[in-house]
Motif scaffolding. Structure first.
Motif, PDB file in Angstrom:
ATOM      1  N   ASP A  77       0.842  -1.182   0.000  1.00 54.12           N
ATOM      2  CA  ASP A  77       0.000   0.000   0.000  1.00 54.12           C
ATOM      3  C   ASP A  77       0.886   1.243   0.000  1.00 54.12           C
ATOM      4  O   ASP A  77       2.125   1.144   0.069  1.00 54.12           O
ATOM      5  N   GLU A  78       0.261   2.412  -0.062  1.00 57.85           N
ATOM      6  CA  GLU A  78       1.024   3.646  -0.192  1.00 57.85           C
ATOM      7  C   GLU A  78       1.969   3.862   0.983  1.00 57.85           C
ATOM      8  O   GLU A  78       3.131   4.250   0.801  1.00 57.85           O
ATOM      9  N   ASP A  80       3.372   1.678   3.164  1.00 56.52           N
ATOM     10  CA  ASP A  80       4.512   0.754   3.187  1.00 56.52           C
ATOM     11  C   ASP A  80       5.456   1.011   2.010  1.00 56.52           C
ATOM     12  O   ASP A  80       6.678   0.886   2.158  1.00 56.52           O
ATOM     13  N   ALA A 144       1.360   3.071  -5.932  1.00 53.07           N
ATOM     14  CA  ALA A 144       0.740   2.348  -4.813  1.00 53.07           C
ATOM     15  C   ALA A 144      -0.527   3.065  -4.344  1.00 53.07           C
ATOM     16  O   ALA A 144      -1.520   2.419  -3.984  1.00 53.07           O
ATOM     17  N   ARG A 145      -0.498   4.408  -4.369  1.00 56.78           N
ATOM     18  CA  ARG A 145      -1.688   5.173  -3.993  1.00 56.78           C
ATOM     19  C   ARG A 145      -2.835   4.886  -4.965  1.00 56.78           C
ATOM     20  O   ARG A 145      -3.979   4.704  -4.552  1.00 56.78           O
ATOM     21  N   ASP A 146      -2.508   4.849  -6.245  1.00 62.49           N
ATOM     22  CA  ASP A 146      -3.528   4.511  -7.249  1.00 62.49           C
ATOM     23  C   ASP A 146      -4.099   3.123  -6.991  1.00 62.49           C
ATOM     24  O   ASP A 146      -5.301   2.891  -7.124  1.00 62.49           O
ATOM     25  N   ARG A 147      -3.203   2.201  -6.629  1.00 66.96           N
ATOM     26  CA  ARG A 147      -3.635   0.823  -6.374  1.00 66.96           C
ATOM     27  C   ARG A 147      -4.588   0.780  -5.175  1.00 66.96           C
ATOM     28  O   ARG A 147      -5.598   0.079  -5.195  1.00 66.96           O
ATOM     29  N   ASP A 148      -4.254   1.531  -4.114  1.00 67.62           N
ATOM     30  CA  ASP A 148      -5.107   1.578  -2.926  1.00 67.62           C
ATOM     31  C   ASP A 148      -6.506   2.079  -3.277  1.00 67.62           C
ATOM     32  O   ASP A 148      -7.505   1.612  -2.726  1.00 67.62           O
ATOM     33  N   ARG A 149      -6.562   3.049  -4.178  1.00 64.46           N
ATOM     34  CA  ARG A 149      -7.837   3.703  -4.510  1.00 64.46           C
ATOM     35  C   ARG A 149      -8.507   3.091  -5.738  1.00 64.46           C
ATOM     36  O   ARG A 149      -9.544   3.580  -6.171  1.00 64.46           O
ATOM     37  N   HIS A 150      -7.879   2.049  -6.297  1.00 62.38           N
ATOM     38  CA  HIS A 150      -8.401   1.402  -7.508  1.00 62.38           C
ATOM     39  C   HIS A 150      -8.629   2.430  -8.618  1.00 62.38           C
ATOM     40  O   HIS A 150      -9.620   2.369  -9.354  1.00 62.38           O
ATOM     41  N   ASP A 219      -2.782  -6.909 -10.726  1.00 60.93           N
ATOM     42  CA  ASP A 219      -2.041  -5.660 -10.547  1.00 60.93           C
ATOM     43  C   ASP A 219      -1.762  -5.027 -11.904  1.00 60.93           C
ATOM     44  O   ASP A 219      -0.640  -4.628 -12.204  1.00 60.93           O
TER      45      ASP A 219
END
Length: 234
Positions: A77-78, A80, A144-150, A219
């Motif tokens: 995540d963002e 880590d 990672a921030r984009d991944r957290d927020r989909h 991912d």
């Protein structure tokens, strides 16, 4: 169901491939160095061992550092990811300092890599690499921030961040480490344009090759194929 066939982008590449004569010896030295950290899972280590890296020792080390950084941060995540990024950047700025106990292995890998480079690279070139490395790792944190927020970006938004996370600019800076190139030459509009074009070529090829793995791992939001399919509703 529509089938999209990806082209062989290297089919008509006009330039011959040349491998450094010291490649086998130096690549194995670098690979052994990275294996000594036991940073990968057994499956990831086997995948890494099948890779080829075609430069001198520090160049091999840089490719290994990219590989490790990517592997560590891939699903973080963002928060880590930012911790790992800060460890790497701090090690880059202070290669003479021992890394704190319990830190991500990326800190010590970065420190050893940069310690070797500092023995021969001039100060101005080192600063250039440090600036580009910071942009790269910050891009990975943003990913990672984009991944957290989909978040699914537009093509234009994706290319803006992908030009940082592909790692091309640090690689260009690295190639100039041992050379005394004037700033006006490095920043000449023609060379800036050339680097930008090469970077985009790398992105398209990299994303096509890595799409299957990223899609299988869930991912693939940071892949140009996913972005184009979302935008074009394919």
């Amino acid at each position: 169901m529509s089938v999209i066939r990806l082209p062989d982008t290297m089919l008509r590449w006009p330039f011959p491939r040349r491998i450094n004569p010291f490649y086998p010896e130096v690549a194995e030295e670098s690979a052994s160095w990275l294996r000594s950290f036991h940073a990968f899972s057994p499956a990831a280590q086997r995948a890494y061992d099948r890779c080829d890296f075609e430069e001198y020792r520090s160049s091999c080390d840089l490719m290994n550092l990219f590989f490790l950084f990517d592997d560590i941060t891939d699903l973080l995540d963002e928060l880590d990811a930012s911790i790992v990024a800060e460890a790497s950047m701090d090690a880059l700025m202070h290669p003479d300092r021992a890394r704190p106990e319990g830190e991500s292995v990326i800190g010590e890998v970065t420190r050893q890599f940069w310690s070797r480079v500092c023995q021969y690279a001039n100060l101005a070139a080192r600063r250039m690499f440090e600036e580009q490395w910071l942009l790269y790792i910050n891009g990975v944190v943003e990913q990672a921030r984009d991944r957290d927020r989909h978040r699914v970006r537009t093509v234009e938004e994706h290319m803006a961040i992908r030009r940082r996370t592909v790692g091309a600019e640090p690689s260009y800076a690295f190639a100039m480490l041992a050379k005394e190139l004037p700033t006006e030459l490095v920043n000449h509009p023609l060379l800036v344009s050339l680097r930008a074009s090469v970077t985009d070529m790398l992105i398209y090829d990299n994303d096509m090759v890595s799409y299957e793995k990223e899609q299988a791992a869930g991912d693939d939001l940071h892949n140009i194929l996913t972005i184009v399919m979302e935008e074009r509703r394919l």
